[in-house]
Motif scaffolding. Structure first.
Motif, PDB file in Angstrom:
ATOM      1  N   ASP A  24       0.829  -1.192   0.000  1.00 22.21           N
ATOM      2  CA  ASP A  24       0.000   0.000   0.000  1.00 22.21           C
ATOM      3  C   ASP A  24       0.868   1.249   0.000  1.00 22.21           C
ATOM      4  O   ASP A  24       1.896   1.300   0.667  1.00 22.21           O
ATOM      5  CB  ASP A  24      -0.894   0.023   1.238  1.00 22.21           C
ATOM      6  CG  ASP A  24      -1.892  -1.121   1.239  1.00 22.21           C
ATOM      7  OD1 ASP A  24      -2.324  -1.489   0.134  1.00 22.21           O
ATOM      8  OD2 ASP A  24      -2.232  -1.623   2.328  1.00 22.21           O
ATOM      9  N   LEU A  25       0.434   2.264  -0.749  1.00 20.89           N
ATOM     10  CA  LEU A  25       1.135   3.541  -0.765  1.00 20.89           C
ATOM     11  C   LEU A  25       0.508   4.469   0.253  1.00 20.89           C
ATOM     12  O   LEU A  25      -0.705   4.657   0.281  1.00 20.89           O
ATOM     13  CB  LEU A  25       1.058   4.169  -2.164  1.00 20.89           C
ATOM     14  CG  LEU A  25       1.665   3.341  -3.293  1.00 20.89           C
ATOM     15  CD1 LEU A  25       1.518   4.086  -4.597  1.00 20.89           C
ATOM     16  CD2 LEU A  25       3.113   3.030  -3.016  1.00 20.89           C
ATOM     17  N   ASP A  26       1.327   5.072   1.104  1.00 22.50           N
ATOM     18  CA  ASP A  26       0.859   6.007   2.121  1.00 22.50           C
ATOM     19  C   ASP A  26       1.008   7.414   1.557  1.00 22.50           C
ATOM     20  O   ASP A  26       2.121   7.924   1.411  1.00 22.50           O
ATOM     21  CB  ASP A  26       1.690   5.839   3.393  1.00 22.50           C
ATOM     22  CG  ASP A  26       1.113   6.614   4.559  1.00 22.50           C
ATOM     23  OD1 ASP A  26      -0.055   7.027   4.464  1.00 22.50           O
ATOM     24  OD2 ASP A  26       1.843   6.810   5.546  1.00 22.50           O
ATOM     25  N   LEU A  27      -0.106   8.051   1.236  1.00 21.33           N
ATOM     26  CA  LEU A  27      -0.057   9.312   0.503  1.00 21.33           C
ATOM     27  C   LEU A  27      -0.446  10.467   1.413  1.00 21.33           C
ATOM     28  O   LEU A  27      -1.609  10.665   1.731  1.00 21.33           O
ATOM     29  CB  LEU A  27      -1.003   9.254  -0.702  1.00 21.33           C
ATOM     30  CG  LEU A  27      -0.734   8.068  -1.637  1.00 21.33           C
ATOM     31  CD1 LEU A  27      -1.807   8.000  -2.695  1.00 21.33           C
ATOM     32  CD2 LEU A  27       0.642   8.148  -2.237  1.00 21.33           C
ATOM     33  N   ASN A  28       0.559  11.222   1.853  1.00 19.08           N
ATOM     34  CA  ASN A  28       0.326  12.348   2.734  1.00 19.08           C
ATOM     35  C   ASN A  28       0.528  13.630   1.940  1.00 19.08           C
ATOM     36  O   ASN A  28       1.603  14.199   1.906  1.00 19.08           O
ATOM     37  CB  ASN A  28       1.296  12.297   3.916  1.00 19.08           C
ATOM     38  CG  ASN A  28       1.105  11.019   4.701  1.00 19.08           C
ATOM     39  OD1 ASN A  28       0.157  10.897   5.457  1.00 19.08           O
ATOM     40  ND2 ASN A  28       2.000  10.067   4.516  1.00 19.08           N
ATOM     41  N   GLU A  29      -0.492  14.060   1.272  1.00 19.26           N
ATOM     42  CA  GLU A  29      -0.343  15.187   0.357  1.00 19.26           C
ATOM     43  C   GLU A  29      -1.655  15.940   0.270  1.00 19.26           C
ATOM     44  O   GLU A  29      -2.711  15.370  -0.003  1.00 19.26           O
ATOM     45  CB  GLU A  29       0.044  14.670  -1.035  1.00 19.26           C
ATOM     46  CG  GLU A  29       0.401  15.752  -2.014  1.00 19.26           C
ATOM     47  CD  GLU A  29       1.708  16.436  -1.664  1.00 19.26           C
ATOM     48  OE1 GLU A  29       1.860  17.598  -2.054  1.00 19.26           O
ATOM     49  OE2 GLU A  29       2.546  15.816  -1.000  1.00 19.26           O
ATOM     50  N   ALA A  30      -1.618  17.245   0.530  1.00 19.95           N
ATOM     51  CA  ALA A  30      -2.830  18.052   0.459  1.00 19.95           C
ATOM     52  C   ALA A  30      -3.219  18.304  -0.991  1.00 19.95           C
ATOM     53  O   ALA A  30      -4.368  18.156  -1.369  1.00 19.95           O
ATOM     54  CB  ALA A  30      -2.616  19.360   1.201  1.00 19.95           C
ATOM     55  N   ALA A  31      -2.247  18.718  -1.831  1.00 17.96           N
ATOM     56  CA  ALA A  31      -2.523  18.999  -3.234  1.00 17.96           C
ATOM     57  C   ALA A  31      -2.480  17.703  -4.035  1.00 17.96           C
ATOM     58  O   ALA A  31      -1.635  16.850  -3.809  1.00 17.96           O
ATOM     59  CB  ALA A  31      -1.490  19.984  -3.773  1.00 17.96           C
ATOM     60  N   ALA A  32      -3.411  17.557  -4.978  1.00 20.25           N
ATOM     61  CA  ALA A  32      -3.482  16.342  -5.784  1.00 20.25           C
ATOM     62  C   ALA A  32      -2.241  16.205  -6.653  1.00 20.25           C
ATOM     63  O   ALA A  32      -1.770  17.176  -7.256  1.00 20.25           O
ATOM     64  CB  ALA A  32      -4.734  16.377  -6.655  1.00 20.25           C
ATOM     65  N   ARG A  33      -1.687  14.997  -6.683  1.00 23.46           N
ATOM     66  CA  ARG A  33      -0.539  14.692  -7.532  1.00 23.46           C
ATOM     67  C   ARG A  33      -0.751  13.334  -8.181  1.00 23.46           C
ATOM     68  O   ARG A  33      -1.500  12.493  -7.674  1.00 23.46           O
ATOM     69  CB  ARG A  33       0.758  14.676  -6.710  1.00 23.46           C
ATOM     70  CG  ARG A  33       1.224  16.046  -6.270  1.00 23.46           C
ATOM     71  CD  ARG A  33       2.251  15.988  -5.173  1.00 23.46           C
ATOM     72  NE  ARG A  33       3.474  15.286  -5.554  1.00 23.46           N
ATOM     73  CZ  ARG A  33       4.475  15.038  -4.701  1.00 23.46           C
ATOM     74  NH1 ARG A  33       4.400  15.447  -3.442  1.00 23.46           N
ATOM     75  NH2 ARG A  33       5.556  14.409  -5.117  1.00 23.46           N
ATOM     76  N   VAL A  34      -0.084  13.110  -9.313  1.00 22.69           N
ATOM     77  CA  VAL A  34      -0.158  11.814  -9.991  1.00 22.69           C
ATOM     78  C   VAL A  34       0.585  10.768  -9.164  1.00 22.69           C
ATOM     79  O   VAL A  34       1.682  11.013  -8.660  1.00 22.69           O
ATOM     80  CB  VAL A  34       0.431  11.916 -11.409  1.00 22.69           C
ATOM     81  CG1 VAL A  34       0.661  10.532 -12.022  1.00 22.69           C
ATOM     82  CG2 VAL A  34      -0.494  12.740 -12.293  1.00 22.69           C
ATOM     83  N   ALA A 242       6.062  12.980  -9.458  1.00 25.49           N
ATOM     84  CA  ALA A 242       5.039  11.965  -9.213  1.00 25.49           C
ATOM     85  C   ALA A 242       5.231  11.349  -7.834  1.00 25.49           C
ATOM     86  O   ALA A 242       6.324  11.353  -7.271  1.00 25.49           O
ATOM     87  CB  ALA A 242       5.119  10.871 -10.278  1.00 25.49           C
ATOM     88  N   LEU A 243       4.161  10.805  -7.290  1.00 27.36           N
ATOM     89  CA  LEU A 243       4.238   9.949  -6.124  1.00 27.36           C
ATOM     90  C   LEU A 243       4.302   8.495  -6.590  1.00 27.36           C
ATOM     91  O   LEU A 243       3.986   8.176  -7.727  1.00 27.36           O
ATOM     92  CB  LEU A 243       3.010  10.147  -5.226  1.00 27.36           C
ATOM     93  CG  LEU A 243       2.845  11.530  -4.581  1.00 27.36           C
ATOM     94  CD1 LEU A 243       1.510  11.608  -3.852  1.00 27.36           C
ATOM     95  CD2 LEU A 243       3.990  11.828  -3.640  1.00 27.36           C
ATOM     96  N   GLY A 244       4.716   7.598  -5.685  1.00 24.19           N
ATOM     97  CA  GLY A 244       4.795   6.183  -6.034  1.00 24.19           C
ATOM     98  C   GLY A 244       6.195   5.778  -6.452  1.00 24.19           C
ATOM     99  O   GLY A 244       7.178   6.481  -6.177  1.00 24.19           O
ATOM    100  N   TYR A 245       6.283   4.634  -7.146  1.00 22.71           N
ATOM    101  CA  TYR A 245       7.596   4.094  -7.479  1.00 22.71           C
ATOM    102  C   TYR A 245       7.484   3.148  -8.665  1.00 22.71           C
ATOM    103  O   TYR A 245       6.394   2.648  -9.001  1.00 22.71           O
ATOM    104  CB  TYR A 245       8.188   3.345  -6.276  1.00 22.71           C
ATOM    105  CG  TYR A 245       7.444   2.072  -5.938  1.00 22.71           C
ATOM    106  CD1 TYR A 245       7.953   0.824  -6.283  1.00 22.71           C
ATOM    107  CD2 TYR A 245       6.210   2.114  -5.305  1.00 22.71           C
ATOM    108  CE1 TYR A 245       7.250  -0.339  -6.005  1.00 22.71           C
ATOM    109  CE2 TYR A 245       5.505   0.962  -5.013  1.00 22.71           C
ATOM    110  CZ  TYR A 245       6.032  -0.264  -5.360  1.00 22.71           C
ATOM    111  OH  TYR A 245       5.330  -1.414  -5.096  1.00 22.71           O
ATOM    112  N   PHE A 246       8.633   2.889  -9.316  1.00 26.57           N
ATOM    113  CA  PHE A 246       8.748   1.917 -10.401  1.00 26.57           C
ATOM    114  C   PHE A 246       9.804   0.906 -10.001  1.00 26.57           C
ATOM    115  O   PHE A 246      10.946   1.272  -9.701  1.00 26.57           O
ATOM    116  CB  PHE A 246       9.137   2.611 -11.706  1.00 26.57           C
ATOM    117  CG  PHE A 246       9.459   1.675 -12.843  1.00 26.57           C
ATOM    118  CD1 PHE A 246       8.536   0.733 -13.280  1.00 26.57           C
ATOM    119  CD2 PHE A 246      10.691   1.741 -13.489  1.00 26.57           C
ATOM    120  CE1 PHE A 246       8.831  -0.123 -14.332  1.00 26.57           C
ATOM    121  CE2 PHE A 246      10.992   0.899 -14.537  1.00 26.57           C
ATOM    122  CZ  PHE A 246      10.063  -0.042 -14.970  1.00 26.57           C
ATOM    123  N   SER A 247       9.427  -0.377  -9.972  1.00 24.38           N
ATOM    124  CA  SER A 247      10.354  -1.435  -9.595  1.00 24.38           C
ATOM    125  C   SER A 247      10.151  -2.639 -10.505  1.00 24.38           C
ATOM    126  O   SER A 247       9.013  -2.987 -10.853  1.00 24.38           O
ATOM    127  CB  SER A 247      10.127  -1.852  -8.135  1.00 24.38           C
ATOM    128  OG  SER A 247      10.935  -2.960  -7.795  1.00 24.38           O
TER     129      SER A 247
END
Length: 260
Positions: A24-34, A242-247
């Motif tokens: 699971d990705l933990d997304l702590n961000e007020a403004a929307a991001r990809v 971007a948020l997230g990762y590529f693996s």
């Protein structure tokens, strides 16, 4: 003391001794991001990449799937794999099984913005033995899945573990590196961050051998969640904020039954 508290103390003890390691990705961000969640592996020829946009924490889910992106992965031998949209932000390729030592580049065009990332798939480090270990910590017993292996010498190695309990979803459990045990016989102790393992549990551990940037992402996530500080988003290895990762990583599963 629960497993999370034990892991925090365990990590601190490793640090002290070193002075003398569905996700699971933990997304702590007020403004929307990809958000790009791209965990490719050799477990199957079916690969999935999810592209979404972060939303507020008060919403029922913390990301909203994005449709209409153009998504592809290309390797260093000029093979290109185009991913097709299915639903809920998921882009799928059904005949792509990555191979060790190849370098892969993700290219995603999302609403006229280009996001890229590169990852070289490591070779898998074989496990020699596995089992369940019971430890008494401060007068309480805790169960851990254990995997023992010979770490390859003079090569930087990084490991990510996810865990499923009694058929539940796989969740991130631990990130490890060989920074302090290069070339040694190593045992990793794996438990869920939030739920203590109990007698009678059926547990499956997925073990990924990942590149350094993927390890850094999950190690930062791990440190944030084991500390008392307010969590923040781990640094992504994908361009354009971007948020997230590529693996791209080899993976194997290890099932366990904790005896009664």
């Amino acid at each position: 003391m629960n497993t999370r508290q034990y892991l925090l103390l365990f990590g601190l003890s490793l640090l002290i001794s070193s002075c003398e390691e569905k996700m699971d990705l933990d997304l702590n961000e007020a403004a929307a991001r990809v958000v790009i969640d791209a965990q490719l592996s050799d477990a199957s020829a079916v690969q999935r990449i999810r592209i979404s946009r972060s939303v507020g924490f008060d919403d029922p889910v913390n990301t909203s799937g994005i449709k209409g992106a153009t998504v592809s992965v290309k390797d260093n031998e000029n093979r290109s794999y185009s991913f097709q949209y299915e639903k809920d932000g998921y882009y799928i390729h059904r005949n792509f099984k990555p191979m060790a030592d190849r370098r892969y580049t993700l290219v995603a065009n999302v609403q006229k913005t280009l996001y890229t990332s590169t990852c070289q798939m490591p070779a898998y480090v074989a496990v020699e033995s596995s089992g369940i270990s019971e430890k008494n910590i401060a007068g309480e017993n805790y169960f851990f899945a254990t995997l023992t292996f010979q770490d390859p010498a003079k090569v930087s190695n990084y490991y990510i573990y996810t865990l499923s309990i009694n058929g539940g979803p796989f969740r991130f459990a631990r990130a490890e590196s060989d920074q302090f045990n290069d070339g040694l016989k190593v045992t990793h102790y794996i438990a869920d961050l939030d739920t203590d393992l109990s007698r009678g549990d059926n547990v499956i551990v997925r073990r990924y051998c990942v590149d350094e940037k993927t390890y850094q992402y999950w190690n930062e996530y791990q440190n944030n969640n084991l500390s008392n500080a307010a969590p923040s988003n781990p640094k992504s290895n994908i361009s354009n904020n971007a948020l997230g990762y590529f693996s791209v990583a080899p993976v194997k599963e290890y099932p366990f039954k904790i005896g009664q």
